[in-house]
Design a protein around this motif. Structure first.
Motif, mmCIF file in Angstrom:
data_model
loop_
_atom_site.group_PDB
_atom_site.id
_atom_site.type_symbol
_atom_site.label_atom_id
_atom_site.label_comp_id
_atom_site.label_asym_id
_atom_site.label_seq_id
_atom_site.Cartn_x
_atom_site.Cartn_y
_atom_site.Cartn_z
ATOM 1 N N GLU A 95 -32.564 10.219 -16.439
ATOM 2 C CA GLU A 95 -33.414 10.610 -17.570
ATOM 3 C C GLU A 95 -34.546 9.601 -17.763
ATOM 4 O OE1 GLU A 95 -35.026 10.999 -21.482
ATOM 5 O OE2 GLU A 95 -33.702 9.348 -20.947
ATOM 6 N N ARG A 96 -34.250 8.336 -17.631
ATOM 7 C CA ARG A 96 -35.270 7.291 -17.781
ATOM 8 C C ARG A 96 -36.350 7.428 -16.695
ATOM 9 N NH1 ARG A 96 -33.247 1.290 -18.172
ATOM 10 N NH2 ARG A 96 -32.722 2.055 -20.223
ATOM 11 N N GLU A 97 -35.926 7.682 -15.481
ATOM 12 C CA GLU A 97 -36.881 7.834 -14.377
ATOM 13 C C GLU A 97 -37.745 9.084 -14.555
ATOM 14 O OE1 GLU A 97 -34.294 5.722 -10.833
ATOM 15 O OE2 GLU A 97 -33.761 7.756 -11.481
ATOM 16 N N ARG A 98 -37.152 10.141 -15.088
ATOM 17 C CA ARG A 98 -37.928 11.368 -15.343
ATOM 18 C C ARG A 98 -38.954 11.131 -16.448
ATOM 19 N NH1 ARG A 98 -32.753 13.468 -14.905
ATOM 20 N NH2 ARG A 98 -32.619 13.988 -17.114
ATOM 21 N N ARG A 99 -38.577 10.372 -17.483
ATOM 22 C CA ARG A 99 -39.543 10.044 -18.552
ATOM 23 C C ARG A 99 -40.728 9.279 -17.994
ATOM 24 N NH1 ARG A 99 -35.297 8.272 -22.089
ATOM 25 N NH2 ARG A 99 -35.952 6.159 -21.604
ATOM 26 N N LYS A 100 -40.460 8.284 -17.143
ATOM 27 C CA LYS A 100 -41.544 7.505 -16.527
ATOM 28 C C LYS A 100 -42.443 8.401 -15.699
ATOM 29 C CE LYS A 100 -39.196 3.062 -16.124
ATOM 30 N NZ LYS A 100 -38.652 2.062 -15.174
ATOM 31 N N LEU A 101 -41.849 9.287 -14.940
ATOM 32 C CA LEU A 101 -42.611 10.218 -14.112
ATOM 33 C C LEU A 101 -43.516 11.100 -14.963
ATOM 34 C CD1 LEU A 101 -43.006 11.247 -11.189
ATOM 35 C CD2 LEU A 101 -41.182 12.887 -11.645
ATOM 36 N N LYS A 102 -42.987 11.593 -16.063
ATOM 37 C CA LYS A 102 -43.783 12.434 -16.963
ATOM 38 C C LYS A 102 -44.938 11.657 -17.585
ATOM 39 C CE LYS A 102 -41.781 16.271 -19.035
ATOM 40 N NZ LYS A 102 -40.988 16.941 -20.041
ATOM 41 N N ARG A 103 -44.688 10.389 -17.965
ATOM 42 C CA ARG A 103 -45.751 9.567 -18.555
ATOM 43 C C ARG A 103 -46.867 9.326 -17.566
ATOM 44 N NH1 ARG A 103 -42.665 4.682 -20.456
ATOM 45 N NH2 ARG A 103 -40.816 5.941 -20.314
ATOM 46 N N ARG A 104 -46.525 9.071 -16.311
ATOM 47 C CA ARG A 104 -47.550 8.857 -15.282
ATOM 48 C C ARG A 104 -48.369 10.088 -15.022
ATOM 49 N NH1 ARG A 104 -44.032 6.659 -10.710
ATOM 50 N NH2 ARG A 104 -42.637 5.517 -12.065
#
Length: 106
Positions: A95-104
């Motif tokens: 979930e944390r990695e997906r959030r970072k991906l979405k922010r980028r």
């Protein structure tokens, strides 16, 4: 077969009519082969679902290892991003990695 969404079989809630015509059967087949049809081919469907939803602080290594060789990894990740999945490993990302991906991406 296990449904990656965790809410029962892909056809839950659908009831077959007394007489199934070709058109109705075709619609049900399209649903399975369409938007969520990738779930049937997902490697996680053949493994322990608890590995994909570890407790807080638990290891995600096993789930991510399964994801690396899964043929529907991109469909899984796309689904998780589109539906704002907040828990579990989807498409090889936490979930944390997906959030970072979405922010980028924004």
């Amino acid at each position: 077969m296990w449904n990656i969404l965790g809410d029962g079989p892909l056809t839950s809630g659908l009831q077959a009519p007394d007489r199934v015509g070709g058109d109705v059967l075709h619609l049900l087949q399209d649903e399975d082969d369409g938007v969520l049809g990738w779930q049937d081919r997902a490697l996680c469907a053949q493994t322990d679902p608890e590995a994909f939803f570890p407790e807080k602080g638990g290891s995600t290594r096993e789930a991510k290892r399964v994801c690396t060789s899964c043929e529907v990894r991109s469909e899984c990740l796309d689904y998780a991003l589109a539906n704002d999945e907040r828990f579990g490993i989807w498409g090889g990302l936490s979930e944390r990695e997906r959030r970072k991906l979405k922010r980028r991406a924004v």
